[in-house]
Design a protein around this motif. Structure first.
Motif, mmCIF file in Angstrom:
data_model
loop_
_atom_site.group_PDB
_atom_site.id
_atom_site.type_symbol
_atom_site.label_atom_id
_atom_site.label_comp_id
_atom_site.label_asym_id
_atom_site.label_seq_id
_atom_site.Cartn_x
_atom_site.Cartn_y
_atom_site.Cartn_z
ATOM 1 N N LEU A 1 59.178 41.427 80.608
ATOM 2 C CA LEU A 1 58.233 40.920 79.607
ATOM 3 C C LEU A 1 56.961 40.389 80.251
ATOM 4 N N THR A 2 57.060 39.900 81.475
ATOM 5 C CA THR A 2 55.871 39.411 82.183
ATOM 6 C C THR A 2 54.919 40.555 82.473
ATOM 7 N N VAL A 3 55.445 41.657 82.954
ATOM 8 C CA VAL A 3 54.623 42.829 83.247
ATOM 9 C C VAL A 3 53.971 43.351 81.982
ATOM 10 N N VAL A 4 54.749 43.471 80.927
ATOM 11 C CA VAL A 4 54.226 43.964 79.657
ATOM 12 C C VAL A 4 53.177 43.001 79.095
ATOM 13 N N GLY A 5 53.415 41.699 79.278
ATOM 14 C CA GLY A 5 52.458 40.715 78.789
ATOM 15 C C GLY A 5 51.112 40.816 79.472
ATOM 16 N N LEU A 6 51.112 41.004 80.784
ATOM 17 C CA LEU A 6 49.864 41.150 81.531
ATOM 18 C C LEU A 6 49.117 42.418 81.125
ATOM 19 N N ALA A 7 49.848 43.526 81.074
ATOM 20 C CA ALA A 7 49.218 44.806 80.706
ATOM 21 C C ALA A 7 48.706 44.758 79.274
ATOM 22 N N GLY A 8 49.521 44.221 78.366
ATOM 23 C CA GLY A 8 49.108 44.150 76.967
ATOM 24 C C GLY A 8 47.935 43.224 76.752
ATOM 25 N N GLY A 9 47.932 42.083 77.438
ATOM 26 C CA GLY A 9 46.823 41.142 77.298
ATOM 27 C C GLY A 9 45.505 41.736 77.755
ATOM 28 N N CYS A 10 45.528 42.431 78.890
ATOM 29 C CA CYS A 10 44.313 43.071 79.406
ATOM 30 C C CYS A 10 43.823 44.157 78.458
ATOM 31 N N PHE A 11 44.756 44.933 77.931
ATOM 32 C CA PHE A 11 44.358 46.006 77.007
ATOM 33 C C PHE A 11 43.733 45.443 75.743
ATOM 34 N N LEU A 12 44.327 44.392 75.180
ATOM 35 C CA LEU A 12 43.787 43.799 73.960
ATOM 36 C C LEU A 12 42.398 43.218 74.186
ATOM 37 N N LEU A 13 42.170 42.621 75.349
ATOM 38 C CA LEU A 13 40.847 42.089 75.660
ATOM 39 C C LEU A 13 39.808 43.209 75.722
ATOM 40 N N CYS A 14 40.178 44.318 76.368
ATOM 41 C CA CYS A 14 39.251 45.449 76.474
ATOM 42 C C CYS A 14 38.963 46.056 75.110
ATOM 43 N N TYR A 15 39.997 46.233 74.299
ATOM 44 C CA TYR A 15 39.796 46.822 72.974
ATOM 45 C C TYR A 15 38.999 45.877 72.081
ATOM 46 N N GLY A 16 39.257 44.582 72.210
ATOM 47 C CA GLY A 16 38.489 43.612 71.442
ATOM 48 C C GLY A 16 37.024 43.618 71.828
ATOM 49 N N ALA A 17 36.755 43.796 73.129
ATOM 50 C CA ALA A 17 35.365 43.871 73.595
ATOM 51 C C ALA A 17 34.660 45.085 73.015
ATOM 52 N N LEU A 18 35.369 46.216 72.941
ATOM 53 C CA LEU A 18 34.788 47.425 72.360
ATOM 54 C C LEU A 18 34.471 47.224 70.875
ATOM 55 N N ALA A 19 35.378 46.540 70.160
ATOM 56 C CA ALA A 19 35.136 46.261 68.748
ATOM 57 C C ALA A 19 33.929 45.338 68.585
ATOM 58 N N ALA A 20 33.773 44.383 69.504
ATOM 59 C CA ALA A 20 32.628 43.473 69.451
ATOM 60 C C ALA A 20 31.322 44.230 69.671
ATOM 61 N N VAL A 21 31.343 45.199 70.578
ATOM 62 C CA VAL A 21 30.151 46.016 70.825
ATOM 63 C C VAL A 21 29.783 46.805 69.575
ATOM 64 N N ARG A 22 30.800 47.375 68.898
ATOM 65 C CA ARG A 22 30.531 48.116 67.661
ATOM 66 C C ARG A 22 29.927 47.211 66.601
ATOM 67 N N ALA A 23 30.406 45.963 66.531
ATOM 68 C CA ALA A 23 29.891 45.034 65.528
ATOM 69 C C ALA A 23 28.450 44.616 65.836
#
Length: 208
Positions: A73-95
């Protein structure tokens, strides 16, 4: 025992629905795809089948294995957290850049866009630790209490997942008229960005 099938399935349906209805990165993505009418079937199928597979693993007892091996779960948490930050940044750019071409387009799809939607959906689903906690651990442990009816309970939860994602993906079209304007997309992308950035940061903080 046959007379107990319906209550067990109903309990599974209600429990599963209560866990997936909460606003999250996956639901926000399905909603956006439904509003754009882009790769909706593929996204709905991926989400439903992924949930079904994870629920089946939980009912089969994989939850106990994951609990005994917290490093997973630690590995998945790190990978998932980084991915969500990147995707959120892309959504912010679109906005912030509503005039940036395809960001606000709702017309048609291309092979590349469908492929991107599928890959993003897979990442949002399988790199999200909350999915494992809700489906594998929580649903798995609740189903275990049902004894011989645990698979009936699991089937009800799987049906809830399918109903929710299908309704979210295809029901979003009812809002297509309202969200046909760039300003509405900016609001949606802003909400998606905030949701994903907060979730990503929370996951990383909890994991670290």
């Amino acid at each position: 025992m046959t007379s107990s099938f319906v209550p067990a399935a109903a309990a599974g349906f209600g429990t599963g629905l209560s866990l997936i209805v909460a606003i999250g990165a996956q639901n926000a993505f399905v909603l956006r795809q439904g509003l754009r009418r882009q790769a909706v079937l593929a996204v709905v199928v991926i989400c439903a089948l992924s949930d079904a597979a994870l629920i089946a693993l939980g009912v089969a007892g994989l939850g106990a294995v994951v609990t005994a091996w917290p490093a997973a779960l630690t590995v998945v948490g790190l990978a998932g957290g980084c991915f969500l930050l990147c995707y959120g940044a892309l959504a912010a750019v679109r906005a912030l850049r509503p005039g940036d071409g395809q960001a606000l387009s709702t017309r048609g799809t291309t092979t590349g866009s469908v492929r991107a939607a599928v890959l993003t959906c897979l990442a949002l689903t399988w790199l999200n630790p909350h999915v494992y906690l809700d489906t594998v651990l929580m649903l798995g442990s609740i189903a275990a209490d049902r004894g011989p009816l645990r698979w009936v309970f699991g089937a009800g939860a799987m049906l809830a997942s399918l109903a929710w994602f299908a309704g979210l993906g295809y029901g979003a079209r009812l809002l297509s008229g309202v969200l046909a304007r760039p300003a509405a997309w900016r609001v949606l992308d802003s909400l998606v960005a905030v949701t994903m950035l907060v979730m990503g940061a929370t996951l990383l903080l909890r994991t670290v």
